[in-house]
Write a protein that holds these residues in place. Structure first.
Motif, short mmCIF file in Angstrom:
data_model
loop_
_atom_site.label_atom_id
_atom_site.label_comp_id
_atom_site.label_asym_id
_atom_site.label_seq_id
_atom_site.Cartn_x
_atom_site.Cartn_y
_atom_site.Cartn_z
N ALA A 70 16.70 4.46 4.99
CA ALA A 70 16.39 3.07 5.39
C ALA A 70 16.85 2.81 6.81
CB ALA A 70 17.04 2.10 4.41
N ARG A 71 18.06 3.24 7.14
CA ARG A 71 18.60 3.06 8.49
C ARG A 71 17.74 3.77 9.53
NH1 ARG A 71 24.32 5.69 9.26
NH2 ARG A 71 23.01 7.52 8.90
N ALA A 72 17.22 4.95 9.15
CA ALA A 72 16.42 5.74 10.09
C ALA A 72 15.06 5.11 10.37
CB ALA A 72 16.23 7.16 9.56
N ILE A 73 14.47 4.41 9.39
CA ILE A 73 13.10 3.91 9.57
C ILE A 73 13.03 2.42 9.86
CG2 ILE A 73 12.22 5.70 8.02
CD1 ILE A 73 11.76 3.40 5.95
N VAL A 74 14.16 1.69 9.73
CA VAL A 74 14.11 0.22 9.78
C VAL A 74 13.61 -0.30 11.13
CG1 VAL A 74 16.50 -0.15 10.54
CG2 VAL A 74 15.37 -1.86 9.09
N SER A 75 13.86 0.44 12.20
CA SER A 75 13.43 -0.01 13.52
C SER A 75 12.05 0.51 13.89
CB SER A 75 14.45 0.42 14.58
OG SER A 75 14.51 1.84 14.64
N PRO A 107 10.81 3.72 14.27
CA PRO A 107 10.90 4.64 15.41
C PRO A 107 9.67 5.51 15.55
CG PRO A 107 12.11 5.53 13.54
CD PRO A 107 11.66 4.15 13.14
N ALA A 108 9.52 6.13 16.72
CA ALA A 108 8.41 7.04 16.95
C ALA A 108 8.56 8.32 16.13
CB ALA A 108 8.32 7.39 18.43
N LEU A 109 9.81 8.71 15.86
CA LEU A 109 10.08 9.99 15.21
C LEU A 109 11.37 9.91 14.40
CD1 LEU A 109 9.61 13.16 15.00
CD2 LEU A 109 11.01 13.33 17.07
N VAL A 110 11.35 10.48 13.20
CA VAL A 110 12.56 10.62 12.40
C VAL A 110 12.92 12.10 12.32
CG1 VAL A 110 13.60 10.36 10.11
CG2 VAL A 110 12.16 8.54 11.04
N ARG A 157 17.42 6.88 21.95
CA ARG A 157 17.81 7.19 20.56
C ARG A 157 17.81 5.92 19.72
NH1 ARG A 157 21.71 10.78 22.93
NH2 ARG A 157 23.29 9.17 22.76
N ARG A 158 18.33 4.84 20.28
CA ARG A 158 18.44 3.58 19.53
C ARG A 158 17.07 3.01 19.19
NH1 ARG A 158 20.26 -1.18 23.16
NH2 ARG A 158 18.02 -1.12 23.58
N ASP A 159 16.15 3.05 20.16
CA ASP A 159 14.89 2.34 20.02
C ASP A 159 13.72 3.18 19.50
OD1 ASP A 159 16.23 0.15 20.99
OD2 ASP A 159 15.36 0.23 23.00
N ARG A 160 13.76 4.50 19.69
CA ARG A 160 12.58 5.30 19.41
C ARG A 160 12.81 6.44 18.41
NH1 ARG A 160 8.66 3.01 19.48
NH2 ARG A 160 7.27 4.70 20.11
N LEU A 161 14.07 6.71 18.05
CA LEU A 161 14.36 7.83 17.15
C LEU A 161 15.15 7.37 15.94
CD1 LEU A 161 15.44 10.53 19.77
CD2 LEU A 161 13.19 10.25 18.72
N GLY A 162 14.90 8.01 14.81
CA GLY A 162 15.70 7.81 13.62
C GLY A 162 16.31 9.14 13.20
N PHE A 163 17.52 9.10 12.65
CA PHE A 163 18.23 10.33 12.27
C PHE A 163 18.64 10.27 10.80
CE2 PHE A 163 18.88 9.75 16.81
CZ PHE A 163 18.70 11.03 17.33
N ILE A 164 18.43 11.37 10.10
CA ILE A 164 18.91 11.52 8.73
C ILE A 164 19.72 12.81 8.69
CG2 ILE A 164 18.32 11.70 6.29
CD1 ILE A 164 15.56 10.51 7.01
N PHE A 165 21.01 12.69 8.33
CA PHE A 165 21.91 13.84 8.32
C PHE A 165 22.22 14.25 6.88
CE2 PHE A 165 22.81 11.27 12.08
CZ PHE A 165 22.68 12.19 13.10
N GLN A 166 22.54 15.53 6.69
CA GLN A 166 22.83 15.98 5.33
C GLN A 166 24.09 15.34 4.76
OE1 GLN A 166 24.31 20.10 4.81
NE2 GLN A 166 23.82 20.41 6.96
N ASN A 167 25.01 14.91 5.63
CA ASN A 167 26.24 14.27 5.15
C ASN A 167 26.17 12.75 5.20
OD1 ASN A 167 27.61 16.75 4.67
ND2 ASN A 167 27.98 16.96 6.86
N TYR A 168 24.95 12.21 5.31
CA TYR A 168 24.64 10.78 5.27
C TYR A 168 25.10 10.03 6.53
CZ TYR A 168 25.04 12.42 0.42
OH TYR A 168 24.97 13.17 -0.72
N ASN A 169 26.36 10.26 6.98
CA ASN A 169 26.90 9.60 8.17
C ASN A 169 26.85 8.08 8.08
OD1 ASN A 169 27.23 12.20 9.14
ND2 ASN A 169 26.46 11.74 11.18
N LEU A 170 27.13 7.54 6.90
CA LEU A 170 27.22 6.08 6.75
C LEU A 170 28.60 5.61 7.18
CD1 LEU A 170 25.49 5.64 3.27
CD2 LEU A 170 24.45 5.55 5.54
N ILE A 171 28.67 4.35 7.59
CA ILE A 171 29.95 3.76 7.99
C ILE A 171 30.61 3.22 6.72
CG2 ILE A 171 31.06 2.00 9.42
CD1 ILE A 171 28.56 2.16 11.26
N PRO A 172 31.77 3.77 6.32
CA PRO A 172 32.32 3.46 5.00
C PRO A 172 32.72 2.01 4.79
CG PRO A 172 33.85 4.81 6.30
CD PRO A 172 32.56 4.80 7.04
#
Length: 230
Positions: free
Chosen positions: A156-161, A163-166, A84-99
């Protein structure tokens, strides 16, 4: 083209006895590198469950799941975390940012976990934040950003690394329609120019129209799958 996702007869059940729910019922699916695919269906059709299984956030009851050439249903939790860390990116509807982290710090978090040196990490993140239209907002906290800006940080967080898939679960659900279209245009550009592979779940017509391939999921079964003619 490389096959990024391969599902073979995947099922997912929740509960037991009278409360047993069949969330997925024998799903077969392949997604290739560079695709821009949307999965549509009503609430409760199994969209989020399917995304969670592809993303290694949940395990199937039965069937075979391959992501980026690895059978993830047999991986340990530690190895799943690395995938998950190295090959996948995630975008959630509630953003899931660290406040308590700024936009830059949220976007660089994955690279920090990967051990990238600070200087190179910051340069990479600033470049990606500029690509998603957040130049000048790097030091703002989530509470200081609009919903659309927060989702841009999440992209940005999802694509910065690279990944193979977002995987994007209802990525435009919590923003207004104009902002949603702008986010779709951004993701479409990242797909075309950077080759980022996107797989969405959605019930919004604008997202469906933007996809090049459209799946219809109903009652845990893919009932339609093909090029998008909307």
């Amino acid at each position: 083209m490389k096959t990024i996702v391969r599902l073979q007869n995947v099922t997912k059940d929740y509960g037991q006895g009278q409360a047993l729910t069949h969330a997925l019922r024998g799903v077969n699916l392949e997604i290739e590198s560079g695709e821009f695919t949307a999965m549509a269906g009503p609430s409760g059709s199994g969209k989020s469950t399917l995304l969670n299984i592809i993303g290694g956030l949940d395990r199937p009851t039965s069937g075979k799941v391959e992501v980026d050439g690895r059978e993830i249903d047999s991986l340990s939790n530690t190895d799943l975390g690395v995938l998950r860390r190295d090959r996948l990116g995630f975008i959630f509807q509630n953003y899931n940012l660290i406040p308590v982290l700024t936009a830059l710090e949220n976007a660089e978090y994955v690279l920090m976990l990967q051990g990238m040196p600070t200087g190179a990490r910051r340069d990479r993140v600033r470049e990606v934040l500029q690509e998603v239209g957040l130049e000048g907002l790097e030091n703002r906290y989530p509470r200081q950003l609009s919903g659309g800006q927060q989702q841009r940080v999440a992209i940005a967080r999802a694509i910065v690394s690279e990944p193979a898939l977002v995987l994007a679960d209802e990525p435009t659900a919590n923003v207004d329609s104009k902002t949603g279209l702008a986010l779709l245009d951004l993701m479409h550009r990242l797909n075309e120019e950077k080759g980022v592979t996107f797989f969405f779940s959605t019930h919004e017509e604008a997202v469906m129209k933007a996809a090049r391939r459209l799946l219809q999921l109903e009652d845990g079964v893919i009932c339609n799958d093909g090029p998008n003619h909307m």
